[in-house]
Design an enzyme around this catalytic site. Structure first.
Site, PDB file in Angstrom:
ATOM      1  N   GLU A   1      45.816  51.443 -68.820  1.00 34.79           N
ATOM      2  CA  GLU A   1      47.027  51.735 -69.601  1.00 34.79           C
ATOM      3  C   GLU A   1      48.256  51.725 -68.698  1.00 34.79           C
ATOM      4  O   GLU A   1      48.167  51.670 -67.465  1.00 34.79           O
ATOM      5  CB  GLU A   1      46.918  53.118 -70.261  1.00 34.79           C
ATOM      6  CG  GLU A   1      46.512  53.109 -71.726  1.00 34.79           C
ATOM      7  CD  GLU A   1      47.622  52.608 -72.645  1.00 34.79           C
ATOM      8  OE1 GLU A   1      48.678  52.164 -72.136  1.00 34.79           O
ATOM      9  OE2 GLU A   1      47.422  52.652 -73.867  1.00 34.79           O
TER      10      GLU A   1
ATOM     11  N   ARG B   1      46.282  66.018 -74.138  1.00 33.18           N
ATOM     12  CA  ARG B   1      46.638  65.368 -72.881  1.00 33.18           C
ATOM     13  C   ARG B   1      47.867  64.502 -73.114  1.00 33.18           C
ATOM     14  O   ARG B   1      48.203  64.164 -74.259  1.00 33.18           O
ATOM     15  CB  ARG B   1      45.492  64.515 -72.333  1.00 33.18           C
ATOM     16  CG  ARG B   1      45.121  63.296 -73.174  1.00 33.18           C
ATOM     17  CD  ARG B   1      44.171  62.390 -72.407  1.00 33.18           C
ATOM     18  NE  ARG B   1      43.671  61.282 -73.193  1.00 33.18           N
ATOM     19  CZ  ARG B   1      44.317  60.135 -73.411  1.00 33.18           C
ATOM     20  NH1 ARG B   1      45.543  59.965 -72.925  1.00 33.18           N
ATOM     21  NH2 ARG B   1      43.772  59.161 -74.123  1.00 33.18           N
TER      22      ARG B   1
ATOM     23  N   ASN C   1      49.873  61.007 -73.037  1.00 33.26           N
ATOM     24  CA  ASN C   1      49.463  59.620 -73.240  1.00 33.26           C
ATOM     25  C   ASN C   1      50.567  58.679 -72.752  1.00 33.26           C
ATOM     26  O   ASN C   1      50.965  58.757 -71.604  1.00 33.26           O
ATOM     27  CB  ASN C   1      49.080  59.380 -74.701  1.00 33.26           C
ATOM     28  CG  ASN C   1      48.166  58.172 -74.874  1.00 33.26           C
ATOM     29  OD1 ASN C   1      47.320  57.915 -74.036  1.00 33.26           O
ATOM     30  ND2 ASN C   1      48.336  57.447 -75.971  1.00 33.26           N
TER      31      ASN C   1
ATOM     32  N   GLU D   1      40.793  62.968 -80.247  1.00 35.38           N
ATOM     33  CA  GLU D   1      41.293  62.007 -81.239  1.00 35.38           C
ATOM     34  C   GLU D   1      40.960  62.429 -82.671  1.00 35.38           C
ATOM     35  O   GLU D   1      40.616  61.603 -83.517  1.00 35.38           O
ATOM     36  CB  GLU D   1      40.756  60.593 -80.942  1.00 35.38           C
ATOM     37  CG  GLU D   1      41.111  60.108 -79.554  1.00 35.38           C
ATOM     38  CD  GLU D   1      40.589  58.716 -79.230  1.00 35.38           C
ATOM     39  OE1 GLU D   1      40.045  58.064 -80.144  1.00 35.38           O
ATOM     40  OE2 GLU D   1      40.717  58.287 -78.073  1.00 35.38           O
TER      41      GLU D   1
ATOM     42  N   ASN E   1      51.653  56.738 -79.128  1.00 37.78           N
ATOM     43  CA  ASN E   1      51.583  55.533 -78.293  1.00 37.78           C
ATOM     44  C   ASN E   1      52.916  54.789 -78.271  1.00 37.78           C
ATOM     45  O   ASN E   1      53.752  54.927 -79.169  1.00 37.78           O
ATOM     46  CB  ASN E   1      50.484  54.587 -78.786  1.00 37.78           C
ATOM     47  CG  ASN E   1      49.309  54.539 -77.843  1.00 37.78           C
ATOM     48  OD1 ASN E   1      49.477  54.410 -76.635  1.00 37.78           O
ATOM     49  ND2 ASN E   1      48.115  54.677 -78.380  1.00 37.78           N
TER      50      ASN E   1
ATOM     51  N   ASP F   1      48.772  49.947 -80.020  1.00 34.40           N
ATOM     52  CA  ASP F   1      48.686  50.744 -78.805  1.00 34.40           C
ATOM     53  C   ASP F   1      50.026  50.637 -78.080  1.00 34.40           C
ATOM     54  O   ASP F   1      51.072  50.840 -78.671  1.00 34.40           O
ATOM     55  CB  ASP F   1      47.505  50.251 -77.962  1.00 34.40           C
ATOM     56  CG  ASP F   1      46.963  51.309 -77.015  1.00 34.40           C
ATOM     57  OD1 ASP F   1      47.767  52.053 -76.423  1.00 34.40           O
ATOM     58  OD2 ASP F   1      45.733  51.371 -76.828  1.00 34.40           O
TER      59      ASP F   1
END
Length: 294
Positions: free
Chosen positions: A18, A101, A103, A122, A149, A197
């Site tokens: 990522e 967390r 992202n 999730e 995202n 994403d």
């Protein structure tokens, strides 16, 4: 768009690659492996590779205008020194929510950091979109996400894009000079396979969206119309960044997270770092300000 197929330049094996950024000073690409708890760096062609372990799951890495880096790790924002590999906490984030967390993250042209949090399992809509300036605590801008995202911004800095991945919807917000968001509206809903994403905006204001589980990147006009598709040889495409001297080399992270052993066998490049040349350049990487800009 591009006629060239994406090429894997580093078989990094990232479980959840990522957050790629292009650092012009270093002539290097940085990206993270969230589940693998690592930061990776390489040259534009995939050579000169280096990796660091992180103490907690990293959601993103961004450069600061003081020459350092800031990483979003689970539990807070950390300074990262690539020379020593050391991490030091700058700002706690949601330490009262151990199931959350950090992202995806993005720095705008005013040097402000936009980032999201999410439920690590999730399942729960505990994710928040934040804006952060160095002299302030993170400011919540929007709530109710399971997976946040792709913060990204239009070239004129007046439109912020942000994704509700599980709802398969990219939203657009108006942004004023102070960073206040308003007029949230759906920008595009992803049709077909895959979940939106990470994202990036090119110099023409078109939004490029990586699709997790979708085997592709899609490019949308500022009006939200599909303008092109770039197929990939693996399913989980996670984020892209424009780099190189002319900002036309597109680097793309991928992941093997969620693939069965058989799917991994059939997708040997999953988790690799890819690149291709775009016809349209992207926007330069902004650096996080050491002080809040007025």
């Amino acid at each position: 768009m591009t006629d060239a197929a994406p090429v894997c330049i580093w078989l990094a094996g990232a479980e959840l690659g990522e957050g790629p950024i292009w650092h012009a000073r270093d002539q290097a690409l940085y990206f993270v492996d969230i589940k693998g708890k690592a930061i990776h760096r390489c040259a534009a062609d995939g050579t000169r590779r280096q990796s660091w372990e992180t103490p907690h799951a990293p959601g993103f890495i961004v450069p600061g205008d003081d020459g350092g880096f800031v990483c979003g790790l689970q539990g807070g924002l950390y300074r990262f020194n690539p020379d020593s590999g050391d991490f030091s906490l700058i700002q706690p984030v949601e330490q009262h929510l151990p199931g959350n967390r950090l992202n995806d993250g993005f720095v705008d042209s005013r040097g402000r950091l936009w980032f999201g949090t999410m439920d690590n399992d999730e399942r729960r809509p505990s994710g928040v979109l934040y804006r952060w300036e160095r002299s302030l605590a993170p400011q919540a801008q929007d709530r109710g996400y399971v997976i946040t995202n792709g913060p990204a911004m239009s070239p004129d800095g007046k439109t912020l894009y942000h994704t509700d991945t599980l709802q398969r919807t990219v939203y657009a917000f108006d942004v004023d000079a102070a960073g206040t968001l308003s007029r949230k509206r759906p920008f595009v809903h992803i049709e077909g396979s895959g979940y939106p994403d990470g994202m990036a905006v090119d110099a023409e204001g078109f939004l490029w969206v990586a699709l997790f589980g979708g085997w592709r990147i899609e490019r949308f006009s500022p009006a939200g119309e599909l303008a092109g598709v770039i197929p990939f040889p693996c399913a989980n495409v996670t984020k892209l960044v424009f780099g190189g001297n002319d900002l036309r080399t597109v680097h793309v992270t991928t992941a093997w997270k969620g693939l069965s052993p058989e799917e991994r066998r059939r997708q040997p490049l999953a988790g690799g770092l890819f690149s291709f040349i775009a016809d349209t350049p992207g926007l330069a990487q902004h650096h996080l300000s050491t002080e809040a800009k007025k």
